[in-house]
Design an enzyme around this catalytic site. Structure first.
Site, PDB file in Angstrom:
ATOM      1  N   ARG A 133      -4.517  -5.016  -0.642  1.00 40.19           N
ATOM      2  CA  ARG A 133      -3.501  -6.061  -0.449  1.00 40.19           C
ATOM      3  C   ARG A 133      -2.799  -6.335  -1.775  1.00 40.19           C
ATOM      4  O   ARG A 133      -3.433  -6.373  -2.835  1.00 40.19           O
ATOM      5  CB  ARG A 133      -4.151  -7.361   0.043  1.00 40.19           C
ATOM      6  CG  ARG A 133      -4.414  -7.378   1.517  1.00 40.19           C
ATOM      7  CD  ARG A 133      -3.126  -7.440   2.345  1.00 40.19           C
ATOM      8  NE  ARG A 133      -3.389  -7.417   3.764  1.00 40.19           N
ATOM      9  CZ  ARG A 133      -3.455  -6.298   4.518  1.00 40.19           C
ATOM     10  NH1 ARG A 133      -3.267  -5.114   3.976  1.00 40.19           N
ATOM     11  NH2 ARG A 133      -3.694  -6.386   5.807  1.00 40.19           N
ATOM     12  N   HIS A 137       3.971  -0.102   2.111  1.00 39.18           N
ATOM     13  CA  HIS A 137       2.864  -0.578   2.963  1.00 39.18           C
ATOM     14  C   HIS A 137       2.717   0.316   4.207  1.00 39.18           C
ATOM     15  O   HIS A 137       2.739  -0.170   5.341  1.00 39.18           O
ATOM     16  CB  HIS A 137       3.058  -2.042   3.374  1.00 39.18           C
ATOM     17  CG  HIS A 137       1.755  -2.691   3.807  1.00 39.18           C
ATOM     18  ND1 HIS A 137       1.421  -3.990   3.493  1.00 39.18           N
ATOM     19  CD2 HIS A 137       0.704  -2.213   4.521  1.00 39.18           C
ATOM     20  CE1 HIS A 137       0.231  -4.275   4.003  1.00 39.18           C
ATOM     21  NE2 HIS A 137      -0.219  -3.210   4.639  1.00 39.18           N
TER      22      HIS A 137
HETATM   23  P1  NDP Z   1     -14.082  -3.880   5.166  1.00 39.85           P
HETATM   24  O1  NDP Z   1     -14.206  -5.301   5.555  1.00 39.85           O
HETATM   25  O2  NDP Z   1     -14.775  -2.838   5.964  1.00 39.85           O
HETATM   26  O3  NDP Z   1     -14.566  -3.696   3.642  1.00 39.85           O
HETATM   27  C1  NDP Z   1     -14.246  -4.590   2.643  1.00 39.85           C
HETATM   28  C2  NDP Z   1     -15.006  -4.186   1.391  1.00 39.85           C
HETATM   29  O4  NDP Z   1     -14.597  -5.046   0.307  1.00 39.85           O
HETATM   30  C3  NDP Z   1     -16.529  -4.358   1.513  1.00 39.85           C
HETATM   31  O5  NDP Z   1     -17.206  -3.317   0.856  1.00 39.85           O
HETATM   32  C4  NDP Z   1     -16.786  -5.670   0.796  1.00 39.85           C
HETATM   33  O6  NDP Z   1     -18.063  -5.817   0.206  1.00 39.85           O
HETATM   34  C5  NDP Z   1     -15.753  -5.605  -0.301  1.00 39.85           C
HETATM   35  N1  NDP Z   1     -15.470  -6.954  -0.812  1.00 39.85           N
HETATM   36  C6  NDP Z   1     -14.877  -7.990  -0.181  1.00 39.85           C
HETATM   37  N2  NDP Z   1     -14.819  -9.068  -0.982  1.00 39.85           N
HETATM   38  C7  NDP Z   1     -15.383  -8.700  -2.141  1.00 39.85           C
HETATM   39  C8  NDP Z   1     -15.625  -9.376  -3.360  1.00 39.85           C
HETATM   40  N3  NDP Z   1     -15.284 -10.661  -3.537  1.00 39.85           N
HETATM   41  N4  NDP Z   1     -16.238  -8.699  -4.349  1.00 39.85           N
HETATM   42  C9  NDP Z   1     -16.617  -7.407  -4.162  1.00 39.85           C
HETATM   43  N5  NDP Z   1     -16.414  -6.701  -3.021  1.00 39.85           N
HETATM   44  C10 NDP Z   1     -15.807  -7.347  -2.026  1.00 39.85           C
HETATM   45  O7  NDP Z   1     -12.515  -3.569   5.084  1.00 39.85           O
HETATM   46  P2  NDP Z   1     -11.773  -2.181   5.297  1.00 39.85           P
HETATM   47  O8  NDP Z   1     -12.399  -1.169   4.428  1.00 39.85           O
HETATM   48  O9  NDP Z   1     -11.645  -1.861   6.734  1.00 39.85           O
HETATM   49  O10 NDP Z   1     -10.302  -2.554   4.778  1.00 39.85           O
HETATM   50  C11 NDP Z   1     -10.065  -3.005   3.468  1.00 39.85           C
HETATM   51  C12 NDP Z   1      -8.665  -3.581   3.361  1.00 39.85           C
HETATM   52  O11 NDP Z   1      -7.694  -2.550   3.360  1.00 39.85           O
HETATM   53  C13 NDP Z   1      -8.211  -4.475   4.514  1.00 39.85           C
HETATM   54  O12 NDP Z   1      -8.750  -5.763   4.398  1.00 39.85           O
HETATM   55  C14 NDP Z   1      -6.709  -4.465   4.356  1.00 39.85           C
HETATM   56  O13 NDP Z   1      -6.322  -5.528   3.518  1.00 39.85           O
HETATM   57  C15 NDP Z   1      -6.422  -3.130   3.671  1.00 39.85           C
HETATM   58  N6  NDP Z   1      -5.668  -2.203   4.528  1.00 39.85           N
HETATM   59  C16 NDP Z   1      -4.456  -1.724   4.071  1.00 39.85           C
HETATM   60  C17 NDP Z   1      -3.749  -0.830   4.832  1.00 39.85           C
HETATM   61  C18 NDP Z   1      -2.475  -0.256   4.319  1.00 39.85           C
HETATM   62  O14 NDP Z   1      -1.755   0.424   5.073  1.00 39.85           O
HETATM   63  N7  NDP Z   1      -2.137  -0.457   3.062  1.00 39.85           N
HETATM   64  C19 NDP Z   1      -4.226  -0.365   6.134  1.00 39.85           C
HETATM   65  C20 NDP Z   1      -5.510  -0.918   6.506  1.00 39.85           C
HETATM   66  C21 NDP Z   1      -6.191  -1.802   5.724  1.00 39.85           C
HETATM   67  P3  NDP Z   1     -19.401  -5.827   1.118  1.00 39.85           P
HETATM   68  O15 NDP Z   1     -19.539  -4.391   1.583  1.00 39.85           O
HETATM   69  O16 NDP Z   1     -20.446  -6.237   0.190  1.00 39.85           O
HETATM   70  O17 NDP Z   1     -19.141  -6.768   2.243  1.00 39.85           O
HETATM   71  C1  OXD Z   2      -3.848  -3.326   7.827  1.00 39.66           C
HETATM   72  C2  OXD Z   2      -2.602  -2.940   7.188  1.00 39.66           C
HETATM   73  O1  OXD Z   2      -4.485  -4.291   7.390  1.00 39.66           O
HETATM   74  O2  OXD Z   2      -1.853  -2.105   7.750  1.00 39.66           O
HETATM   75  O3  OXD Z   2      -4.239  -2.658   8.801  1.00 39.66           O
HETATM   76  O4  OXD Z   2      -2.306  -3.426   6.101  1.00 39.66           O
END
Ligand code: NDP
Ligand code: OXD
Length: 319
Positions: A234, A282
């Site tokens: 993000r 994005h």
């Molecule tokens: P998940 O919820 O599966 O994973 C999130 C990861 O971030 C976990 O490993 C979590 O740790 C870690 N995390 C969260 N908060 C913290 C913190 N404060 N400190 C350290 N680690 C942290 O999410 P996804 O992998 O499915 O997706 C990640 C992000 O990608 C989405 O939230 C979205 O914003 C973005 N995205 C962007 C897209 C694009 O087109 N650009 C498309 C799809 C998604 P833990 O494992 O310990 O819980």
């Molecule tokens: C998502 C994105 O969160 O596209 O899936 O950013």
């Protein structure tokens, strides 16, 4: 003929793609698509389920009886930050194709920096034939911040390309073939990282986490010379002024950015013209809307049979 309450659709995506996907979706309930002007005053009082991406501010007062909210994407910050969010489960979109396409983008960007694609493009524009240093992927450590669904898949595919991959997440993880660091060991993680890949969700803790202090802790003098920052999580996780300064002053040697503090990135933003910065709008992994609606249908069917919903957001952590 639909026999159940329609599913509410408020997705700020391409209207034609949504209209096409809705033709075959939710056959037993139908849908109310808020992108359709004809639905601007439709009564939403009886709606049970909503599929949302950047929902309208007044949505939850118009639809007071929701049982489950589905995000139109993997991220949920656009819903969790919404004023008046009701106390009902919020479900993320987890999808094989989305995950695969995200990993494609991440691998592409790591290879782009490894193989100096931007520098060669610049040379080619001026007809310059000159070879540049060519380290192998195994000499470069990619540090993945966020080891969730997307981070773990990207890590596997980066390793297949030969990169040394390490990862950082809030809770400690044991993952075969890679060194991992938990929330308390961020500095050690950064100090070992040549290419930083951001795949964190946006929460209170991660807002502007990529700042000057963080960039200054990345490894200098690795096989690429200077560290590189790649962000597909993000945009509000990055302090964009700090990022620009780090690029301009050579703390960072390059970046690939799919997400920004303000989207669309304004046409006059200096990031557009900084050397060795790749910008995509994005689109690293756009949701396949047909797959999204099938996912929602499957989840609703399970929910109505009394089964647990999958991929529910934890309200305490916000992701
Ligand atoms: P998940 O919820 O599966 O994973 C999130 C990861 O971030 C976990 O490993 C979590 O740790 C870690 N995390 C969260 N908060 C913290 C913190 N404060 N400190 C350290 N680690 C942290 O999410 P996804 O992998 O499915 O997706 C990640 C992000 O990608 C989405 O939230 C979205 O914003 C973005 N995205 C962007 C897209 C694009 O087109 N650009 C498309 C799809 C998604 P833990 O494992 O310990 O819980
Ligand atoms: C998502 C994105 O969160 O596209 O899936 O950013």
């Amino acid at each position: 003929m639909p026999t159940k309450n329609p599913v509410l659709i408020d997705l700020k995506f391409n209207p034609q793609i949504i209209a096409d996907a809705l033709r075959n979706a939710f056959p037993d309930r139908g849908s109310i698509n808020l992108l359709d002007q004809a639905n601007s005053a439709t009564d939403l009082a009886k709606v049970d389920y909503a599929v949302l991406w950047n929902p309208d501010p007044a949505l939850f007062s118009r639809a007071p009886d929701l049982k489950v909210i589905f995000s139109g994407g993997a991220g949920v910050d656009h819903i969790m930050d919404h004023p008046g969010l009701p106390d009902v489960p919020v479900v993320r979109f987890v999808d094989r194709s989305l995950t695969t396409r995200m990993s494609e983008w991440i691998v592409l960007q790591c290879l782009t920096h490894l193989r100096q694609v931007e520098a060669y493009r610049k040379q080619a524009a001026r007809g310059i034939w000159r070879d540049l240093p060519q380290p192998e992927a195994s000499e470069v450590t990619v540090g993945v911040m966020g080891l969730g669904v997307l981070g773990q898949d990207a890590a596997v595919k980066l390793r297949a390309m030969g990169f040394n991959v390490i990862g950082w997440s809030r809770r400690h993880k044991v993952i075969d073939g890679m060194k991992t660091y938990d929330g308390d060991h961020m500095d050690a993680f950064l100090g070992d990282t040549d290419i930083l890949v951001g795949l964190l969700p946006l929460t209170k803790e991660t807002t502007r986490i990529y700042d000057a202090a963080l960039f200054s802790k990345l490894r200098q003098g690795g096989a690429l010379g200077k560290p590189v920052f790649i962000n597909a999580g993000r945009g509000k996780c990055q302090n964009q002024v700090d990022l620009r300064l780090a690029l301009e002053t050579g703390i960072l040697g390059g970046a690939s950015l799919d997400v920004f503090e303000v989207e669309p990135l304004p046409a006059r933003d200096p990031l557009w013209t900084i050397a060795n910065v790749v910008i995509t709008p994005h689109t690293a992994a756009t949701s396949d809307v047909g797959a999204l609606f099938r996912y929602v249908e499957t989840q609703i069917a399970g929910f109505e049979r009394g089964e647990a919903l999958q991929n529910v957001v934890d309200r305490a952590t916000g992701y």
